[in-house]
Write a protein that holds these residues in place. Structure first.
Motif, PDB file in Angstrom:
ATOM      1  N   THR A 129      46.987  18.001  16.533  1.00  0.00           N
ATOM      2  CA  THR A 129      45.650  18.125  17.115  1.00  0.00           C
ATOM      3  C   THR A 129      45.620  17.759  18.589  1.00  0.00           C
ATOM      4  OG1 THR A 129      44.637  17.628  14.984  1.00  0.00           O
ATOM      5  CG2 THR A 129      43.270  17.353  16.938  1.00  0.00           C
ATOM      6  N   ALA A 130      46.227  16.653  18.922  1.00  0.00           N
ATOM      7  CA  ALA A 130      46.189  16.216  20.318  1.00  0.00           C
ATOM      8  C   ALA A 130      46.803  17.268  21.229  1.00  0.00           C
ATOM      9  CB  ALA A 130      46.925  14.895  20.474  1.00  0.00           C
ATOM     10  N   LEU A 131      47.896  17.828  20.761  1.00  0.00           N
ATOM     11  CA  LEU A 131      48.571  18.838  21.564  1.00  0.00           C
ATOM     12  C   LEU A 131      47.701  20.081  21.712  1.00  0.00           C
ATOM     13  CD1 LEU A 131      51.368  18.669  22.838  1.00  0.00           C
ATOM     14  CD2 LEU A 131      52.165  20.204  21.039  1.00  0.00           C
ATOM     15  N   MET A 132      47.059  20.474  20.655  1.00  0.00           N
ATOM     16  CA  MET A 132      46.197  21.644  20.714  1.00  0.00           C
ATOM     17  C   MET A 132      45.032  21.404  21.678  1.00  0.00           C
ATOM     18  SD  MET A 132      47.826  23.663  18.757  1.00  0.00           S
ATOM     19  CE  MET A 132      46.824  25.044  18.251  1.00  0.00           C
ATOM     20  N   ALA A 133      44.487  20.209  21.627  1.00  0.00           N
ATOM     21  CA  ALA A 133      43.383  19.881  22.534  1.00  0.00           C
ATOM     22  C   ALA A 133      43.866  19.919  23.985  1.00  0.00           C
ATOM     23  CB  ALA A 133      42.820  18.508  22.203  1.00  0.00           C
ATOM     24  N   LEU A 134      45.050  19.385  24.210  1.00  0.00           N
ATOM     25  CA  LEU A 134      45.620  19.421  25.551  1.00  0.00           C
ATOM     26  C   LEU A 134      45.808  20.856  26.018  1.00  0.00           C
ATOM     27  CD1 LEU A 134      48.401  16.718  25.372  1.00  0.00           C
ATOM     28  CD2 LEU A 134      46.519  16.802  27.002  1.00  0.00           C
ATOM     29  N   PHE A 135      46.362  21.631  25.144  1.00  0.00           N
ATOM     30  CA  PHE A 135      46.615  23.028  25.417  1.00  0.00           C
ATOM     31  C   PHE A 135      45.314  23.702  25.873  1.00  0.00           C
ATOM     32  CE2 PHE A 135      49.045  26.820  23.411  1.00  0.00           C
ATOM     33  CZ  PHE A 135      49.389  27.246  24.670  1.00  0.00           C
ATOM     34  N   GLU A 136      44.277  23.435  25.144  1.00  0.00           N
ATOM     35  CA  GLU A 136      42.982  24.013  25.480  1.00  0.00           C
ATOM     36  C   GLU A 136      42.497  23.506  26.842  1.00  0.00           C
ATOM     37  OE1 GLU A 136      39.799  22.595  23.140  1.00  0.00           O
ATOM     38  OE2 GLU A 136      38.329  24.013  23.950  1.00  0.00           O
ATOM     39  N   GLN A 137      42.661  22.216  27.046  1.00  0.00           N
ATOM     40  CA  GLN A 137      42.194  21.634  28.308  1.00  0.00           C
ATOM     41  C   GLN A 137      42.855  22.297  29.509  1.00  0.00           C
ATOM     42  OE1 GLN A 137      43.236  17.368  29.429  1.00  0.00           O
ATOM     43  NE2 GLN A 137      41.021  17.255  29.447  1.00  0.00           N
ATOM     44  N   VAL A 138      44.157  22.390  29.471  1.00  0.00           N
ATOM     45  CA  VAL A 138      44.881  22.947  30.612  1.00  0.00           C
ATOM     46  C   VAL A 138      44.624  24.445  30.740  1.00  0.00           C
ATOM     47  CG1 VAL A 138      47.144  23.192  31.680  1.00  0.00           C
ATOM     48  CG2 VAL A 138      46.592  21.123  30.424  1.00  0.00           C
ATOM     49  N   THR A 139      44.408  25.089  29.622  1.00  0.00           N
ATOM     50  CA  THR A 139      44.085  26.524  29.652  1.00  0.00           C
ATOM     51  C   THR A 139      42.886  26.807  30.549  1.00  0.00           C
ATOM     52  OG1 THR A 139      44.978  26.979  27.459  1.00  0.00           O
ATOM     53  CG2 THR A 139      43.274  28.462  28.263  1.00  0.00           C
ATOM     54  N   THR A 140      41.971  25.850  30.619  1.00  0.00           N
ATOM     55  CA  THR A 140      40.753  26.109  31.384  1.00  0.00           C
ATOM     56  C   THR A 140      40.973  26.121  32.885  1.00  0.00           C
ATOM     57  OG1 THR A 140      40.046  23.787  31.509  1.00  0.00           O
ATOM     58  CG2 THR A 140      39.344  25.034  29.583  1.00  0.00           C
ATOM     59  N   PHE A 141      42.146  25.712  33.350  1.00  0.00           N
ATOM     60  CA  PHE A 141      42.337  25.782  34.807  1.00  0.00           C
ATOM     61  C   PHE A 141      43.717  26.239  35.248  1.00  0.00           C
ATOM     62  CE2 PHE A 141      42.872  21.379  33.435  1.00  0.00           C
ATOM     63  CZ  PHE A 141      44.154  21.124  33.861  1.00  0.00           C
ATOM     64  N   ASP A 142      44.656  26.323  34.351  1.00  0.00           N
ATOM     65  CA  ASP A 142      45.991  26.770  34.769  1.00  0.00           C
ATOM     66  C   ASP A 142      46.300  28.168  34.232  1.00  0.00           C
ATOM     67  OD1 ASP A 142      48.793  25.828  35.902  1.00  0.00           O
ATOM     68  OD2 ASP A 142      49.137  26.910  34.032  1.00  0.00           O
ATOM     69  N   PRO A 143      46.436  29.121  35.146  1.00  0.00           N
ATOM     70  CA  PRO A 143      46.650  30.509  34.743  1.00  0.00           C
ATOM     71  C   PRO A 143      47.920  30.693  33.914  1.00  0.00           C
ATOM     72  CG  PRO A 143      46.172  30.350  37.089  1.00  0.00           C
ATOM     73  CD  PRO A 143      46.366  28.961  36.594  1.00  0.00           C
ATOM     74  N   GLU A 144      48.927  29.912  34.228  1.00  0.00           N
ATOM     75  CA  GLU A 144      50.191  30.081  33.523  1.00  0.00           C
ATOM     76  C   GLU A 144      50.061  29.662  32.059  1.00  0.00           C
ATOM     77  OE1 GLU A 144      54.620  28.764  34.837  1.00  0.00           O
ATOM     78  OE2 GLU A 144      53.190  29.302  36.411  1.00  0.00           O
ATOM     79  N   VAL A 145      49.432  28.522  31.852  1.00  0.00           N
ATOM     80  CA  VAL A 145      49.216  28.072  30.478  1.00  0.00           C
ATOM     81  C   VAL A 145      48.258  29.019  29.756  1.00  0.00           C
ATOM     82  CG1 VAL A 145      48.244  26.228  29.056  1.00  0.00           C
ATOM     83  CG2 VAL A 145      49.755  25.675  30.963  1.00  0.00           C
ATOM     84  N   ARG A 146      47.301  29.518  30.504  1.00  0.00           N
ATOM     85  CA  ARG A 146      46.384  30.487  29.911  1.00  0.00           C
ATOM     86  C   ARG A 146      47.162  31.695  29.385  1.00  0.00           C
ATOM     87  NH1 ARG A 146      41.377  30.475  32.739  1.00  0.00           N
ATOM     88  NH2 ARG A 146      42.431  31.265  34.578  1.00  0.00           N
ATOM     89  N   ALA A 147      48.111  32.134  30.167  1.00  0.00           N
ATOM     90  CA  ALA A 147      48.910  33.286  29.748  1.00  0.00           C
ATOM     91  C   ALA A 147      49.685  32.964  28.469  1.00  0.00           C
ATOM     92  CB  ALA A 147      49.864  33.693  30.863  1.00  0.00           C
ATOM     93  N   LEU A 148      50.229  31.758  28.395  1.00  0.00           N
ATOM     94  CA  LEU A 148      50.961  31.366  27.191  1.00  0.00           C
ATOM     95  C   LEU A 148      50.041  31.361  25.974  1.00  0.00           C
ATOM     96  CD1 LEU A 148      53.157  28.469  28.621  1.00  0.00           C
ATOM     97  CD2 LEU A 148      53.919  30.728  27.872  1.00  0.00           C
TER      98      LEU A 148
END
Lengths: 227, 227
Positions: A129-148
């Motif tokens: 869960t924590a990792l998924m939440a982090l993933f979501e958080q960074v997705t909101t501002f990092d294009p690279e993570v968004r792409a992943l």
DNA sequence: GTTGACATTGACGTCGATGTCAACTTAGCT
DNA sequence: AGCTAAGTTGACATCGACGTCAATGTCAAC
């Protein structure tokens, strides 16, 4: 269209001009691994934004400066972390050799497979869960993570679409249903519900949730579910 | 359980010890409104994290210091913005006096109403994509905004649950379906799909998306959809 | 037109995270 | 042992956003 172009938190940590190469020596590889583990620990504890490079170094038991031998920025470690972890998560969702379904009919078998997949997904999400939440958080501002994130979603959707198309060929699911769109919707349903439960801390009981998700999924496709 | 406790971006802008009171004079009210509008503009353009208080002041055409007459921090304006905007969004989703449904049967009427609601939701999301993305971004680290988001979701789910319960009383939907869980799942489906389309920039065609969502929703509940 | 409360201004000090670097340590090789 | 390349260290300079505040401006009331 009107989506915040949202660069990085402060500005311009989009990566150093010289991205540190992967370590050549054995010691280097161990160090990098330690930093990655420490990063995950700190990120999960403090969230990406609050986490400081110093904390990660400290958690890894190394000097502040050593961090920069392996990663160019906080964002860079995170990307590496995601890249490393994503595979594990996908592996954990791979089809296990499950006990055979109780019902041999094509539809019954399909429902059973849907249920198994949903259970695996929910379990994976609960354990990360924590990792998924982090993933979501960074997705909101990092294009690279968004792409992943998009890529991961597309893989999921692809699998589901494939399974829907199979059922359509078997004549169990209406042929005029758009498999691609339906797959997106169903994946969104499971994703979203579990996200609300675990990340936004909704009040759910796991077994009942999975059962409901599977039932809705099956019925949405027109598969007989329950008596 | 393992969810990042995620305080604020840097640290401790959780709000100043003295939250500025609402302005008493007319001029003050206009100024506050201008700052709010400017804040929305800047947030939508730069994202919450990248946006600076200075930018907001500049966009409002006032000095940097004036900002603090009305808001204690960047987070504070955002919270005010959300609070002010949320009502509008909900109003825009209120049931409009629509043309009557083509089919008079209880199920047909229900499907029609679901379709209308989905269309309104999608339209609202499309017209406020940037805001929704912002909302999501801040949700990942601000507990107060998270609470607002949860509340909004619960209201939505409540409406849907109510409508499902009604259909169950009418005998159109199976009585043993958990209305609460099902409502959560269906809301998650629509939310998630539209989020993927508009925020994560998925490749969808609006009409086809809404049609598929409505169809899956209806079938999931066991309502006759299409021929 | 004088008074006083309220609002505006923008230059300035503060603060904390970041990233660098010169000195030092480690380890592999001959 | 001596040499070299790679890695480590932690004190330090930098930088930018933030929040403050004394001086100044506005306006309504008397």
């Amino acid at each position: 269209m009107p989506r915040p172009s949202a660069a990085e938190p402060p500005a311009g940590d989009a990566g150093p001009s010289v991205p540190p190469a992967l370590p050549t020596t054995e010691r280097g590889r161990r160090m990098r691994a330690r930093l990655l583990a420490a990063a995950r620990e700190v990120f999960e504890r403090d969230g990406f934004l609050t986490a400081r490079v110093t904390d990660i170094s400290a958690a890894a038991g190394v000097a502040h400066g050593s961090f920069y031998t392996y990663f160019g920025s906080k964002t860079a470690v995170f990307r590496a972390l995601v890249a490393e972890t994503m595979d594990d998560l996908y592996a954990s969702m791979a089809t296990h050799g499950e006990a055979g379904p109780p019902d041999g009919s094509p539809a019954g078998l399909a429902v059973h497979r849907i249920d198994q997949a949903n259970r695996r997904f929910v379990a994976m999400y609960r354990q990360n869960t924590a990792l998924m939440a982090l993933f979501e958080q960074v997705t909101t501002f990092d294009p690279e993570v968004r792409a992943l994130r998009r890529a991961a979603r597309e893989r999921n959707v692809g699998r589901v679409r494939h399974s829907i198309e199979q059922l359509q060929r078997d004549g169990v699911v209406a042929a005029d249903l758009d498999a691609e769109y339906a797959a997106h919707a169903l994946v969104a349903m499971v994703n979203g519900a579990v996200h609300y439960w675990l990340v936004l801390d909704g009040d759910f009981e796991e077994e009942r949730l999975v059962a409901t998700l599977t039932r809705l999924w099956a019925q949405a496709l027109g598969l007989p579910s329950r008596g």
